[in-house]
Structure formats: structure tokens, C-alpha cells
Design a protein around this motif. Structure first.
Motif, PDB file in Angstrom:
ATOM      1  N   SER A 246       0.762  -1.054  -0.070  1.00  0.00           N
ATOM      2  CA  SER A 246       0.193  -0.026  -0.168  1.00  0.00           C
ATOM      3  C   SER A 246       0.883   1.271  -0.176  1.00  0.00           C
ATOM      4  N   PRO A 247       0.143   2.442  -0.514  1.00  0.00           N
ATOM      5  CA  PRO A 247      -1.178   2.744  -0.939  1.00  0.00           C
ATOM      6  C   PRO A 247      -1.108   1.856  -2.304  1.00  0.00           C
ATOM      7  N   VAL A 248      -2.332   1.400  -2.624  1.00  0.00           N
ATOM      8  CA  VAL A 248      -2.629   0.589  -3.769  1.00  0.00           C
ATOM      9  C   VAL A 248      -3.926   0.637  -3.967  1.00  0.00           C
ATOM     10  N   HIS A 249      -4.632   0.330  -5.168  1.00  0.00           N
ATOM     11  CA  HIS A 249      -6.025   0.175  -5.360  1.00  0.00           C
ATOM     12  C   HIS A 249      -6.813  -0.627  -4.250  1.00  0.00           C
ATOM     13  N   HIS A 250      -7.855   0.116  -3.782  1.00  0.00           N
ATOM     14  CA  HIS A 250      -8.686  -0.528  -2.757  1.00  0.00           C
ATOM     15  C   HIS A 250      -9.168  -1.852  -3.077  1.00  0.00           C
ATOM     16  N   ILE A 251      -9.322  -2.126  -4.265  1.00  0.00           N
ATOM     17  CA  ILE A 251      -9.853  -3.456  -4.652  1.00  0.00           C
ATOM     18  C   ILE A 251      -9.018  -4.623  -4.263  1.00  0.00           C
ATOM     19  N   PHE A 252      -7.870  -4.390  -4.143  1.00  0.00           N
ATOM     20  CA  PHE A 252      -6.874  -5.572  -3.561  1.00  0.00           C
ATOM     21  C   PHE A 252      -7.148  -6.022  -2.401  1.00  0.00           C
ATOM     22  N   LYS A 253      -7.378  -5.206  -1.315  1.00  0.00           N
ATOM     23  CA  LYS A 253      -8.006  -5.484  -0.077  1.00  0.00           C
ATOM     24  C   LYS A 253      -9.298  -6.021  -0.088  1.00  0.00           C
ATOM     25  N   GLU A 254     -10.105  -5.573  -0.890  1.00  0.00           N
ATOM     26  CA  GLU A 254     -11.642  -5.850  -0.959  1.00  0.00           C
ATOM     27  C   GLU A 254     -11.608  -7.432  -1.679  1.00  0.00           C
ATOM     28  N   VAL A 255     -10.952  -7.527  -2.542  1.00  0.00           N
ATOM     29  CA  VAL A 255     -11.104  -8.977  -3.252  1.00  0.00           C
ATOM     30  C   VAL A 255     -10.513 -10.109  -2.334  1.00  0.00           C
ATOM     31  N   VAL A 256      -9.403  -9.706  -1.656  1.00  0.00           N
ATOM     32  CA  VAL A 256      -8.663 -10.671  -0.706  1.00  0.00           C
ATOM     33  C   VAL A 256      -9.733 -10.888   0.425  1.00  0.00           C
ATOM     34  N   THR A 257     -10.182 -10.006   1.096  1.00  0.00           N
ATOM     35  CA  THR A 257     -11.027 -10.252   2.157  1.00  0.00           C
ATOM     36  C   THR A 257     -12.457 -11.005   1.950  1.00  0.00           C
ATOM     37  N   ALA A 258     -12.952 -10.485   0.625  1.00  0.00           N
ATOM     38  CA  ALA A 258     -14.159 -11.048   0.115  1.00  0.00           C
ATOM     39  C   ALA A 258     -14.041 -12.651  -0.015  1.00  0.00           C
ATOM     40  N   ASN A 259     -12.825 -12.966  -0.408  1.00  0.00           N
ATOM     41  CA  ASN A 259     -12.617 -14.429  -0.428  1.00  0.00           C
ATOM     42  C   ASN A 259     -11.980 -15.071   0.534  1.00  0.00           C
ATOM     43  N   LYS A 260     -12.261 -14.549   1.874  1.00  0.00           N
ATOM     44  CA  LYS A 260     -12.272 -15.145   3.137  1.00  0.00           C
ATOM     45  C   LYS A 260     -10.701 -15.352   3.342  1.00  0.00           C
ATOM     46  N   ARG A 261      -9.843 -14.445   2.935  1.00  0.00           N
ATOM     47  CA  ARG A 261      -8.298 -14.613   3.242  1.00  0.00           C
ATOM     48  C   ARG A 261      -7.931 -13.398   4.106  1.00  0.00           C
ATOM     49  N   VAL A 262      -6.793 -13.293   4.588  1.00  0.00           N
ATOM     50  CA  VAL A 262      -6.306 -12.113   5.549  1.00  0.00           C
ATOM     51  C   VAL A 262      -5.344 -11.201   4.547  1.00  0.00           C
TER      52      VAL A 262
END
Length: 520
Positions: A246-262
Motif C-alpha cells: 500500500s497505498p494501492v487500489h482499494h480492490i486489492f484488499k476488498e477482493v482478498v477479504t471477500a474471498n475469506k483470506r487475510v
């Protein structure tokens, strides 16, 4: 007698007075002798030959840029030195700037103005543009997330929008012609990828990056971030940790979290005005649960290209810890003149076999709405696992007929358009840089190597993130991407999209200047 046009260069240092004009005749630009006046202060601030030479070259660069040329296009220079004993130092700085080695005459003179050690005049070729990036599109005929969505959200029809990551330019004529050909045939059934589709992709990656791939290494998705899902679900387990910078596109965190990863953020470090990978922090972030590293290269939002040493160190670190690298290289086609890009997987067999790469024509050729992307890996297991994931929603079948044709046209027949685009983006960045240095000198500016973004630091204003949003959106009436949504290290920064006509960029900067002045 043929007319010689005088070009009033708005971006040239105002303090230079008559020297802020360039003369054009039959496609040749003449810039009279430049002396080392700092455009921000209006004074001579450097009193050594190295500093003065650098200032002179910066002034020439700004003037040529506005006149439609560049240092690379200089044919001849005439250099005047107050003392020829300064030649060695002058020549070293000069050589760094004029890589094309134009013809040069160098003289010692006694008539230079007081405190001036060097003066340079140049003759350059004007760039002959084929494509019109100055055209302002009729927005009454468009409906986009970047503009119309923001206007609807705010109810403000006066907005200027520099946020969402696509450009305000028409796509390359080759793409437009390819899509028109599909429309003219009138048949929009499920498409089949012919050899020409694969040849275009393989040829592009080899031609631009010396990355040699084969048809068997290529899979697809509707877009870069949807492909993340299949890669993450197929190659990691629920609860696994995934590192990104980071800082990086917010989708990185969003996709990781939505797929139940940390999601594990490893902030980039800022060293002498340049962002770097913080390998100490990356190493400290690795645990037995770490299974994937998502690399953004070139890095959004600051346009940083990770060099081969960075990539080799990252490849070795991940291989030692059994961490798969997912390399997002969607901005690889937007490289600044004089810069170069190395795909991570092209480095070595170790890199190729432990990585999976996501690319697309979407950002580089302004076809984000067509929805087609590529997933590439030399590791057959990775590609096989990814393709299995596509069965969950039948994404492997059919795809977009327009995506196929746009991708083929982009990668096979749009190089010239792309080169001119990046010359124009480079010109936009130089315009923004000089405008801010002259009018808002406290704004932090970071030199990009890629993308169409400018990453700017407004922390000097001392505003909260909400107040900074209000300054831009309510007071200046401009939309940008705010850094605080991009993770650690983004607060107080903004990402300004330079993919627009220069006239629109200028209006946005003028609005920002007025809004900040009104707060004083």
C-alpha cells in the motif's frame, strides 16, 4: 516570404520573459538562449555550473514540451560558457539530458549576464502528431462512471472529473475499426479465438518486453479483478494471508477479504522522494499462513516501475517461503518515454514457474468497458487450477466478441497510437508539474514512470481526509481519487488522472489554485 510562427508557451517559465517564446518554421522549433532562472522564484538560485546547467535544461525542456517537441528531438545546440574550465562538469550534465547527442557548438564568452555561467539555445524537430488527444469529447453523447456517475451523485453539472482510471480519449483507430467491422457483420454470437488473436498477444509481449510466451500459457477473464477471485480461490486456502503493498487500489484488499483470506498490507517506503519496496517489512510480514503476494507493477497510484533488482529479490524471497506471486501488470502498456518495463515472469524460470500474471488492453488502450483480460502463467498447474475455477460460473465459455476483437487490434496494430498517447501524457505531467511548482509550490510531486496518474501530496495543508475531499469536490468542483481509500500511506495524498485533454487539465488546476487561495 514564408511565415515564421511565434509560439507563446504557457508552460515555459514566466520569469524568462521573451525567452518563453519559441519560433516555429517548417516543423522546426527554435528556442533562443536560456539562462538559469528558476521559474518558481524568478531568480538565479544556483551559483555553480552543475546547478545552473540543470536549471537551463529544465527551462528548455518545459519550452519544448509546450511547443510540441522534446529534448529527444533536439537537432542542434549552441552552448555559451563564461569559463571554459567549467566545461567538464557542464558536459557531464548535458550528456545526461541530451541522450540523442545532437550537434553542438560550444563557446567561451564574456558577455553573459551577471552571475550567469551558462546559456544554451536549441533547434529541435516539432513532433508531428497523427492522433488528436486535444479533442474534448461531447459528454452529452456519453455515459461513464468517471464523469456522468459523479455528476449524478453530486448533482453538480459543473464538475471536472480526474478520478476513475480510464481516459477521456477515443481509443486507437485500429480498435474502433475492428469493432465497427464486427457491428457491420451484424452477428454477435459466441466467439471463437482464431490464431490471429493469440498471435497478437504473443507478438505484443515479445515486441515490447522480450517476454516469450505460448498459446497454452494464456487463459482469460472478463476483467483483471474478477480473475483475482479464481486465482486466489484456486491457489490459496481460506484463512491464508496474502501480502500486497500500500497505498494501492482499494480492490486489492476488498477482493482478498471477500474471498475469506487475510489481507496483509506492507506499506511502500519513501526514500528521497522515491517509493521503494520495503523488503524488511515484507520479510517481517511473512508467517506460515502466507501463501500469496500480489504485486502491482507498474504500481497504481504512483506509476512506479519495479526494476529487475527489486523483482529478483522478490522472486527469491517468495520462492524461499513457498509464496505464489500474482502479478498485476495491467498498466504495462503505459510506459513513459525513455522508461522500460520488465514482466516479472520474464526474469527467469524460477520467476515464471512461481507466478501468474494478469494483463489486459483495458487501461492501456482505453477499452475498460469492453471487459476482457488475460491470465498468463508458464506453470501448467497454475493455469489448469485457474481454468477449473472458471467452471463455477461458466466464465470459460463464450466471452465477449468485442473483447476478443479489441484485444487483437490493440496488441497488433496500435503501437503508434500508444507511443503518441504516452508522449501526450508525459506532456500533461510536465504541464501539471510546472503549474504546481509555480502556483502551488508546497504540493509534493512524484515523478511517474508509467500510468496516466499523478500522485500528489497535500499534507502541507493540514486538512483531514474529509476536509481534503470537500476542498476538491465542493470548493474546487473537481473529482480525484483520494489516497486515504488506498490504504496505509495514502492519507493526505490524491491521485490525479492525466488521461484528458490538456485544456481540461488546465481548467482543473486553475480551479484548485483558486480554491486553495480562498482558504488562506
Amino acid at each position: 516570404m514564408e511565415q515564421i510562427n511565434t509560439i507563446i508557451t504557457e508552460n515555459a517559465p514566466a520569469a524568462i520573459g521573451p525567452y518563453s517564446q519559441a519560433k516555429e518554421h517548417n516543423g522546426i522549433i527554435y528556442v533562443s538562449g536560456q539562462i538559469p532562472i528558476n521559474p518558481t522564484t524568478g531568480n538565479i538560485d544556483a551559483f555553480d555550473i552543475e546547478g545552473q546547467t540543470r536549471q537551463v535544461i529544465e527551462n528548455i525542456k518545459a519550452i519544448l514540451n509546450e511547443a510540441g517537441s522534446s529534448l529527444d528531438s533536439v537537432l542542434k545546440t549552441t552552448c555559451l560558457l563564461a569559463d571554459m574550465n567549467d566545461f567538464a562538469v557542464f558536459n557531464e550534465v548535458y550528456g545526461e539530458a541530451f541522450i540523442s547527442k545532437p550537434a553542438r557548438a560550444c563557446f567561451a564568452v564574456k558577455e553573459l549576464p551577471k552571475k550567469v555561467l551558462v546559456e544554451v539555445e536549441v533547434v529541435a524537430v516539432k513532433h508531428q502528431r497523427i492522433y488528436d488527444f486535444d479533442e474534448v469529447l461531447d459528454r452529452t453523447q456519453l455515459s461513464t462512471s468517471k464523469w456522468e456517475s459523479e455528476i449524478f451523485r453530486t448533482g453538480n453539472k459543473n464538475l471536472l472529473c480526474f478520478g476513475t482510471a480510464d481516459m477521456d480519449f477515443k481509443s486507437s483507430p485500429a480498435i474502433i475499426d475492428a469493432l465497427q467491422s464486427v457491428v457491420d457483420k451484424g452477428h454477435f454470437g459466441y466467439p471463437y479465438k482464431r490464431d490471429s488473436y493469440y498471435d497478437a498477444i504473443i507478438g505484443y509481449l515479445d515486441r515490447h518486453f522480450s517476454w516469450k510466451i505460448s498459446k497454452e500459457m494464456i487463459a482469460n477473464s472478463v476483467s483483471i479483478y474478477p480473475s483475482f477471485q479464481g486465482i486466489i480461490e484456486g491457489l490459496t486456502e481460506e484463512g491464508d494471508e496474502i501480502i500486497f503493498n500500500s497505498p494501492v487500489h482499494h480492490i486489492f484488499k476488498e477482493v482478498v477479504t471477500a474471498n475469506k483470506r487475510v489481507a496483509v498490507e506492507s506499506p511502500l517506503k519513501l526514500v528521497d522522494g522515491e517509493y521503494q519496496l520495503d523488503f524488511n517489512h515484507i520479510k517481517a510480514s511473512i508467517t506460515p499462513k502466507t501463501s500469496m503476494y500480489i504485486l502491482c507493477n507498474p504500481h497504481n497510484p504512483m506509476g512506479r516501475i519495479w526494476n529487475q533488482d527489486d523483482l529478483i529479490q522478490l522472486v527469491d524471497l517468495c520462492a524461499e517461503n513457498n509464496i505464489i506471486i500474482l502479478s498485476d501488470e495491467v498498466y504495462a502498456g503505459l510506459i513513459y518515454p525513455g522508461e522500460s518495463f520488465t514482466p516479472l515472469a520474464s526474469l527467469s524460470e524460477k520467476a515464471a514457474m512461481n507466478s501468474i500474471t494478469c494483463i489486459s488492453a483495458s487501461k492501456s488502450f482505453n477499452v475498460t468497458g469492453i471487459k476482457h483480460s488475460l491470465v498468463i502463467s508458464e506453470n501448467p498447474e497454475f493455469i489448469s487450477v485457474y481454468k477449473e475455477q472458471l467452471k463455477k460460473n461458466n466464465e470459460y465459455y463464450g466471452e465477449s466478441i468485442f473483447g476478443h476483437h479489441a484485444t487483437e487490434a490493440a496488441f497488433s496494430n496500435s503501437d503508434e497510437w500508444s507511443n503518441e498517447l504516452m508522449e501526450y501524457i508525459n506532456g500533461n505531467f510536465n504541464f501539471l508539474k510546472e503549474y504546481l511548482k509555480t502556483n502551488l509550490p508546497d504540493v509534493g510531486i512524484f515523478q511517474p514512470q508509467s500510468t496516466y496518474f499523478a500522485w500528489l501530496d497535500f499534507n502541507y495543508l493540514g486538512l483531514s481526509d474529509n476536509d481534503l475531499v470537500n476542498l476538491f469536490e465542493k470548493e474546487a468542483e473537481i473529482i480525484v481519487t483520494h489516497g486515504y481509500v488506498l490504504g496505509e500511506g495514502g492519507s493526505g495524498f490524491i491521485r490525479w488522472n492525466l488521461g484528458c485533454p490538456r485544456s481540461v487539465l488546465k481548467m482543473g488546476l486553475e480551479r484548485l489554485k483558486t480554491a486553495i487561495e480562498n482558504k488562506k
